[in-house]
Design an enzyme around this catalytic site. Structure first.
Site, PDB file in Angstrom:
ATOM      1  N   ASP A 183      22.472 -22.377 -36.488  1.00 53.85           N
ATOM      2  CA  ASP A 183      22.736 -23.471 -37.424  1.00 53.85           C
ATOM      3  C   ASP A 183      22.078 -23.093 -38.753  1.00 53.85           C
ATOM      4  O   ASP A 183      20.866 -23.244 -38.925  1.00 53.85           O
ATOM      5  CB  ASP A 183      22.167 -24.783 -36.864  1.00 53.85           C
ATOM      6  CG  ASP A 183      22.354 -25.960 -37.829  1.00 53.85           C
ATOM      7  OD1 ASP A 183      22.690 -25.731 -39.004  1.00 53.85           O
ATOM      8  OD2 ASP A 183      22.147 -27.114 -37.401  1.00 53.85           O
TER       9      ASP A 183
ATOM     10  N   LYS B  20      25.997 -27.920 -46.483  1.00 55.25           N
ATOM     11  CA  LYS B  20      25.101 -28.193 -47.614  1.00 55.25           C
ATOM     12  C   LYS B  20      25.531 -27.502 -48.917  1.00 55.25           C
ATOM     13  O   LYS B  20      26.412 -27.987 -49.585  1.00 55.25           O
ATOM     14  CB  LYS B  20      23.659 -27.864 -47.223  1.00 55.25           C
ATOM     15  CG  LYS B  20      23.089 -28.917 -46.257  1.00 55.25           C
ATOM     16  CD  LYS B  20      21.578 -28.980 -46.249  1.00 55.25           C
ATOM     17  CE  LYS B  20      21.079 -30.282 -45.656  1.00 55.25           C
ATOM     18  NZ  LYS B  20      21.165 -30.347 -44.178  1.00 55.25           N
TER      19      LYS B  20
ATOM     20  N   PHE C 194      17.109 -30.346 -35.825  1.00 54.38           N
ATOM     21  CA  PHE C 194      18.039 -31.303 -36.433  1.00 54.38           C
ATOM     22  C   PHE C 194      19.401 -30.646 -36.594  1.00 54.38           C
ATOM     23  O   PHE C 194      19.542 -29.653 -37.295  1.00 54.38           O
ATOM     24  CB  PHE C 194      17.547 -31.811 -37.802  1.00 54.38           C
ATOM     25  CG  PHE C 194      18.480 -32.832 -38.396  1.00 54.38           C
ATOM     26  CD1 PHE C 194      18.507 -34.130 -37.906  1.00 54.38           C
ATOM     27  CD2 PHE C 194      19.376 -32.485 -39.399  1.00 54.38           C
ATOM     28  CE1 PHE C 194      19.395 -35.072 -38.423  1.00 54.38           C
ATOM     29  CE2 PHE C 194      20.267 -33.422 -39.914  1.00 54.38           C
ATOM     30  CZ  PHE C 194      20.271 -34.722 -39.431  1.00 54.38           C
TER      31      PHE C 194
HETATM   32  C1  LIG Z   1      21.729 -31.160 -43.054  1.00 56.59           C
HETATM   33  C2  LIG Z   1      21.802 -30.473 -41.735  1.00 56.59           C
HETATM   34  C3  LIG Z   1      22.776 -30.813 -40.787  1.00 56.59           C
HETATM   35  C4  LIG Z   1      23.735 -31.957 -40.967  1.00 56.59           C
HETATM   36  O1  LIG Z   1      24.578 -31.784 -42.052  1.00 56.59           O
HETATM   37  P1  LIG Z   1      25.400 -33.052 -42.645  1.00 56.59           P
HETATM   38  O2  LIG Z   1      26.232 -32.447 -43.717  1.00 56.59           O
HETATM   39  O3  LIG Z   1      24.396 -34.041 -43.123  1.00 56.59           O
HETATM   40  O4  LIG Z   1      26.222 -33.593 -41.525  1.00 56.59           O
HETATM   41  C5  LIG Z   1      22.809 -30.071 -39.622  1.00 56.59           C
HETATM   42  N1  LIG Z   1      21.952 -29.050 -39.405  1.00 56.59           N
HETATM   43  C6  LIG Z   1      21.009 -28.714 -40.294  1.00 56.59           C
HETATM   44  C7  LIG Z   1      20.108 -27.556 -40.012  1.00 56.59           C
HETATM   45  C8  LIG Z   1      20.890 -29.414 -41.480  1.00 56.59           C
HETATM   46  O5  LIG Z   1      19.918 -29.087 -42.357  1.00 56.59           O
END
Ligand SMILES: *Cc1c(COP(=O)(O)O)cnc(C)c1O
Length: 393
Positions: free
Chosen positions: A214, A243, A127
């Protein structure tokens, strides 16, 4: 909610205030927050020093354009580079935007080398966000369905499959980067082994691929170190954070090192709100409190305790298949789809989430203490017992 687009299906609870790990709703019921607004409120709710800084900065300066000097932005960049062992930073407003930045960097990197269709390796079950490029990079059909045509330029392999990566390295010459969550979060807390991450680093070195980590969910101390890749003793070329970085104020960051430092030139990328004085001051204060209160060490310590306690108390529960986690990023995997546990737990005053049908995810604030760990495990056990009873009826 007649005027809200139906992107969410919220539970019927309205929180009005918070204190540490606890939230209070409009009926004065209290809830233990073991999800932190999906890994955001690292300092818990209403941290006094953070709140004080918010008041001060709001009363001083909230926004000026990136057309001008922003000392808070420079200071935050310096602090982040020191903590993450990186060189440079671009600030955005969300995780998706931070990942878009990383994807754009990878494409610049490829196009500079005259690679016709620069391709980024991504993983099944990943994700990376909800914008068009990041949902295309994600490995969940549900985030993509209906939004075709997807962005091209991604190739997908099973998470943890080093042979699949080696095969790609041999057969393709258009790969420019590899993007990975060191622990897949929304995908259900799948933890990449240290040896896999080390092999990925070697492969990226050998083939001049940018390694993009990420760390939007795993970063900022969540797993007990500032970045999760530190556990494997490796460094990425590009790291994305968001986050919890400002404890709830919108911010995203894309950090670079080495070859990735010089790819952007003025006017290649930007953001109106990204890097504004308010968000940067609040991120700085968040990082300062994390250091001052030793919250990364606390995440490691309490994470071990929570994992141990979940294993002892729930490891043999008839509903539970397994328990896993690193630091304060944990999962209880159930034998059956366990979505109903969210509402049962809510009734018992515990906030958790179920990101995948069989997975209960826990992302408590980094300030958690043993007494609260015991309460989380108690409430979760009661909830699973009740779920089991419902199943047998
Ligand atoms: C939450 C998340 C995203 C997306 O972040 P948003 O602030 O919702 O756009 C991308 N990568 C990972 C691993 C995430 O946990």
């Amino acid at each position: 909610m007649p005027h809200l687009l139906q992107t969410y299906d919220p539970l019927h609870v309205t929180f009005t205030e918070g204190e540490g790990l606890w939230l209070t709703d409009d009926k004065q019921q209290r809830y233990l927050d073991a999800i932190s607004g999906i890994g955001v409120t690292l300092l818990g709710h209403n941290h006094p020093e953070w709140v004080e800084q918010a008041k001060i900065q709001a009363g001083k300066l909230v926004h000026v354009s990136n057309m001008y000097q922003i000392p808070e932005k420079s200071q935050l960049a310096q602090k982040l580079c020191q903590l993450a062992h990186m060189d440079k930073v671009f600030f955005a407003n969300s995780g998706s935007e931070a990942n878009e930045t990383a994807i754009k960097l990878a494409r610049l990197y490829g196009n500079r080398q005259h690679i016709t269709n620069p391709t980024i390796i991504v993983f099944e079950n990943a994700f990376h966000g909800r914008t068009l490029a990041t949902l295309s990079a994600s490995g969940h059909r549900q985030v993509q369905a209906g939004f075709e045509p997807l962005s091209s330029g991604f190739i997908r392999v099973p998470f943890g499959d080093i042979n699949a990566l080696k095969q790609i390295a041999q057969s393709r010459h258009d790969v420019v980067a590899l993007m990975i969550e060191p622990i897949q979060g929304a995908g259900g807390i799948h933890i990449a082994s240290n040896s896999f991450l080390q092999e990925v680093r070697h492969l990226c070195n050998d083939h001049h691929w940018l390694l993009i980590s990420d760390e939007i969910q795993t970063g900022v101390g969540r797993t007990g170190k500032f970045l999760c890749v530190e556990h494997a003793g490796i460094q990425a070329d590009v790291v994305t954070l968001a986050k919890g970085l400002a404890n709830g104020i919108a911010i995203g960051a894309c950090l670079t090192k080495g070859i990735a430092n010089e790819l952007f030139t003025p006017d290649k990328h930007g953001s109106t709100l990204g890097g504004n004085p308010f968000a940067c001051a609040m991120a700085l204060k968040t990082l300062e409190i994390i250091e001052k209160e030793n919250l990364m060490q606390n995440a490691a310590l309490q994470g071990d305790l929570l994992l141990k306690s979940l294993n002892e108390r729930l490891g043999h529960h008839p509903q539970v298949k397994s328990v896993r986690g690193k630091g304060l990023m944990l999962a209880v995997e159930c034998k059956q789809p366990c979505k109903p546990v969210v509402k049962i737990a809510l009734k018992h005053g515990l906030l958790i989430n179920v990101p995948q049908p069989h997975i209960i995810r826990l992302l408590p604030p980094l300030v958690i203490q043993p007494k609260e760990i015991e309460q989380i495990v108690n409430k979760l056990e009661i909830s699973l017992d009740e779920f089991a009873k419902l199943q047998s009826n």
